[in-house]
Design a protein around this motif. Structure first.
Motif, PDB file in Angstrom:
ATOM      1  N   ASN A  80       0.816  -1.201   0.000  1.00 17.33           N
ATOM      2  CA  ASN A  80       0.000   0.000   0.000  1.00 17.33           C
ATOM      3  C   ASN A  80       0.859   1.264   0.000  1.00 17.33           C
ATOM      4  O   ASN A  80       0.550   2.242  -0.685  1.00 17.33           O
ATOM      5  N   VAL A  81       1.928   1.239   0.777  1.00 16.71           N
ATOM      6  CA  VAL A  81       2.792   2.425   0.847  1.00 16.71           C
ATOM      7  C   VAL A  81       3.608   2.563  -0.445  1.00 16.71           C
ATOM      8  O   VAL A  81       3.967   3.670  -0.855  1.00 16.71           O
ATOM      9  N   TYR A  82       3.860   1.445  -1.104  1.00 18.18           N
ATOM     10  CA  TYR A  82       4.594   1.457  -2.375  1.00 18.18           C
ATOM     11  C   TYR A  82       3.811   2.154  -3.491  1.00 18.18           C
ATOM     12  O   TYR A  82       4.405   2.768  -4.392  1.00 18.18           O
ATOM     13  N   ALA A 128      12.352   1.333  -4.369  1.00 17.60           N
ATOM     14  CA  ALA A 128      11.440   2.034  -3.470  1.00 17.60           C
ATOM     15  C   ALA A 128      11.590   1.585  -2.024  1.00 17.60           C
ATOM     16  O   ALA A 128      11.144   2.267  -1.103  1.00 17.60           O
ATOM     17  N   SER A 129      12.229   0.436  -1.851  1.00 16.42           N
ATOM     18  CA  SER A 129      12.216  -0.235  -0.554  1.00 16.42           C
ATOM     19  C   SER A 129      12.682   0.639   0.626  1.00 16.42           C
ATOM     20  O   SER A 129      12.032   0.673   1.670  1.00 16.42           O
ATOM     21  N   LYS A 154       7.057   0.077  11.233  1.00 12.66           N
ATOM     22  CA  LYS A 154       8.087  -0.660  10.499  1.00 12.66           C
ATOM     23  C   LYS A 154       7.897  -2.184  10.613  1.00 12.66           C
ATOM     24  O   LYS A 154       8.126  -2.914   9.654  1.00 12.66           O
ATOM     25  N   ASP A 155       7.448  -2.616  11.784  1.00 16.76           N
ATOM     26  CA  ASP A 155       7.309  -4.065  11.990  1.00 16.76           C
ATOM     27  C   ASP A 155       6.033  -4.637  11.389  1.00 16.76           C
ATOM     28  O   ASP A 155       5.758  -5.830  11.522  1.00 16.76           O
ATOM     29  N   PHE A 156       5.239  -3.781  10.759  1.00 12.67           N
ATOM     30  CA  PHE A 156       3.966  -4.236  10.213  1.00 12.67           C
ATOM     31  C   PHE A 156       3.952  -4.254   8.692  1.00 12.67           C
ATOM     32  O   PHE A 156       2.894  -4.334   8.077  1.00 12.67           O
ATOM     33  N   ALA A 181       1.838   7.204   5.989  1.00 12.05           N
ATOM     34  CA  ALA A 181       3.108   6.722   5.423  1.00 12.05           C
ATOM     35  C   ALA A 181       3.058   6.749   3.898  1.00 12.05           C
ATOM     36  O   ALA A 181       4.016   7.153   3.233  1.00 12.05           O
ATOM     37  N   ARG A 182       1.919   6.350   3.347  1.00 14.89           N
ATOM     38  CA  ARG A 182       1.759   6.363   1.886  1.00 14.89           C
ATOM     39  C   ARG A 182       1.862   7.796   1.343  1.00 14.89           C
ATOM     40  O   ARG A 182       2.421   8.037   0.276  1.00 14.89           O
ATOM     41  N   ALA A 183       1.340   8.739   2.107  1.00 17.49           N
ATOM     42  CA  ALA A 183       1.425  10.137   1.677  1.00 17.49           C
ATOM     43  C   ALA A 183       2.856  10.660   1.768  1.00 17.49           C
ATOM     44  O   ALA A 183       3.245  11.557   1.019  1.00 17.49           O
ATOM     45  N   LEU A 184       3.642  10.108   2.698  1.00 22.66           N
ATOM     46  CA  LEU A 184       4.997  10.625   2.928  1.00 22.66           C
ATOM     47  C   LEU A 184       6.049   9.998   2.033  1.00 22.66           C
ATOM     48  O   LEU A 184       7.155  10.524   1.905  1.00 22.66           O
ATOM     49  N   VAL A 185       5.704   8.863   1.405  1.00 24.67           N
ATOM     50  CA  VAL A 185       6.732   8.066   0.739  1.00 24.67           C
ATOM     51  C   VAL A 185       7.366   8.784  -0.454  1.00 24.67           C
ATOM     52  O   VAL A 185       8.502   8.522  -0.825  1.00 24.67           O
TER      53      VAL A 185
END
Ligand code: ADP
Ligand code: ADP
Length: 228
Positions: free
Chosen positions: A96-98, A111-112, A125-127, A146-150
């Motif tokens: 999802n964050v990718y 992207a990792s 991070k652990d999820f 997180a998805r918005a920040l990536v």
């Protein structure tokens, strides 16, 4: 330096509603602005216009010219967080964050690091391998952040992001947003109709009024909000 400037923007919908009338607003880099006002005063409309997702009827909007793509819109520099986290249920948290980077053609391997850093920022991070259904409402919202920040945006637009969450979760997320604002130097425009929330979060409050929507008051806050 101004990050975004709305100049005398009016917006009417085909229904005849004049949602914004002669609205001007300049947001400087690094500010944390709350956009406050009653329901229907045009907060979401203003945010959509600032993001480039919505067009203006009259007036103009300026973003820093170095960041404009061939369509004349800001590219990857502005991210949106809505009240609904809208995660893809068949994708992991990592997947999802990718998504925003995938849409830009970045490979998963490339992207990792950015994905891991974004998840770290929101404490998840652990999820990375979990699926949305395994997460609480607050955690889903953090994945959405997180998805918005990536993409490492300059400007984060949040449209009543935590309104559907319980008080305690909301308070935790407000603290998360403050922490990320302090740590990253990002500029935030945060739509809310909570006076309390706006005073807690921001260093500038822009109050809008309705019929027609426009800026009614705009004031800096002297708060403990300091960076560094
Ligand atoms: P807020 O976010 O402050 O609640 P909105 O920006 O959503 O306000 O809406 C401002 C006004 O514009 C409201 O009167 C709303 O009904 C109207 N409006 C918003 N979006 C549309 C649309 N797509 N079509 C017609 N009217 C709209
Ligand atoms: P909500 O915000 O919806 O109340 P939380 O984000 O507080 O949910 O988390 C709900 C549960 O998930 C908590 O009880 C916590 O134990 C667990 N949890 C949330 N975030 C993390 C994390 N980063 N690491 C480990 N456990 C977590």
């Amino acid at each position: 330096r101004p990050l975004v400037t709305m100049r005398n923007v009016s917006k009417s919908f085909s229904s005849g509603t004049l949602a914004l009338s002669d609205m001007s607003l300049t947001v400087e880099g690094g500010e944390f602005v709350s956009l406050l006002g009653p329901s229907g005063c045009g907060k979401s409309t203003a945010l959509r216009i600032i993001s480039g997702l919505g067009d203006v009827t009259t007036g103009s909007i300026d973003w820093p010219s170095s960041r404009i793509n061939s369509k004349g819109l800001p590219d990857g520099d502005i991210s949106f967080v809505f009240q609904e986290p809208t995660l893809m249920p068949w994708q992991t948290v990592f997947g999802n964050v990718y998504l925003p980077l995938r849409l830009k053609g970045v490979s998963k391997a490339d992207a990792s690091d950015a994905i891991t850093a974004a998840l770290e920022t929101v404490g998840l991070k652990d999820f990375a391998k979990a699926y949305p259904r395994e997460l609480s409402g607050g955690m889903k919202m953090r994945v959405s952040i997180a998805r918005a920040l990536v993409t490492k945006p300059k400007l984060l637009l949040m449209d009543e992001p935590f309104a559907a969450l319980d008080e305690i979760t909301r308070q935790k997320l407000n603290d998360d947003v403050l922490r990320l604002w302090r740590e990253t130097g990002i500029t935030v425009i945060f739509v809310t109709h909570s006076v309390f929330e706006s005073a807690y979060l921001s260093n500038r409050i822009v109050v809008m009024k309705a019929r027609p929507g426009r800026v009614h008051a705009d004031f800096p806050l002297q708060t403990s909000l300091e960076r560094g």
